[in-house]
Motif scaffolding. Structure first.
Motif, short mmCIF file in Angstrom:
data_model
loop_
_atom_site.label_atom_id
_atom_site.label_comp_id
_atom_site.label_asym_id
_atom_site.label_seq_id
_atom_site.Cartn_x
_atom_site.Cartn_y
_atom_site.Cartn_z
N LYS A 212 26.66 -20.67 8.03
CA LYS A 212 25.22 -21.57 7.95
C LYS A 212 23.85 -20.35 7.79
N ARG A 213 23.31 -19.95 7.61
CA ARG A 213 22.16 -19.03 8.58
C ARG A 213 21.22 -20.06 9.05
N GLN A 214 20.15 -19.81 10.18
CA GLN A 214 19.20 -20.14 10.40
C GLN A 214 17.81 -20.25 10.35
N GLY A 215 16.87 -20.81 10.11
CA GLY A 215 15.79 -20.90 9.16
C GLY A 215 15.11 -20.32 10.62
N GLY A 216 13.82 -19.25 10.45
CA GLY A 216 13.11 -18.91 11.54
C GLY A 216 12.56 -17.47 11.41
N PHE A 217 11.63 -17.10 12.69
CA PHE A 217 10.77 -16.17 12.18
C PHE A 217 11.91 -15.25 13.74
N THR A 218 11.59 -14.03 12.84
CA THR A 218 12.68 -12.52 13.53
C THR A 218 11.28 -11.87 14.89
N LEU A 219 11.76 -11.54 15.78
CA LEU A 219 11.48 -10.65 16.86
C LEU A 219 9.96 -10.08 16.14
#
Length: 122
Positions: free
Chosen positions: A2-9
């Motif tokens: 499962k891919r975690q949600g969030g912001f990329t660098l």
């Protein structure tokens, strides 16, 4: 997995760059405002001194080229009165120049008052 949600660098860096540009713009505007307020304050006080001197010409005797100082708002102001000819021979003008420097090279205020010649019993 499962891919975690969030912001990329990259997204974080772009957001920080946008915030930095906006902050710099706000700081520049505030600095410009403060500088302008200081100039306007000095101009206002110089205008008051000039207006007072022109009002004094109505009641006191002055000579062409007369100079003096006046304290306004804790600042020493230098002034000079000039009597000017006008195109109409029935009138002349008092011109007052006000500056913070004694040589009056950079005046903060210059004002004129026109007077009828018959009033000039001075």
């Amino acid at each position: 997995m499962k891919r975690q949600g969030g912001f990329t660098l990259i997204e974080v860096l772009v957001a920080m760059a946008i915030f930095a540009i906006a902050a710099i713009a706000v700081i520049n505007a505030t600095t410009s405002n403060i500088r302008s307020l200081s100039i306007l304050k000095d101009k206002t006080f110089a205008d008051w001194v000039a207006s007072n001197k022109l009002n004094d010409t109505e009641y006191l005797s002055f000579k062409d080229g007369q100079k003096g100082t006046e304290k306004e708002a804790g600042i020493e102001w230098y002034w000079r009165l000039k009597k000017l000819k006008t195109e109409d021979s029935d009138f002349y003008a008092w011109e007052v120049t006000v500056s913070r420097s004694s040589d009056l090279t950079h005046p903060e205020a210059v004002m004129r008052r026109y007077v009828a010649v018959q009033e000039s019993g001075k």
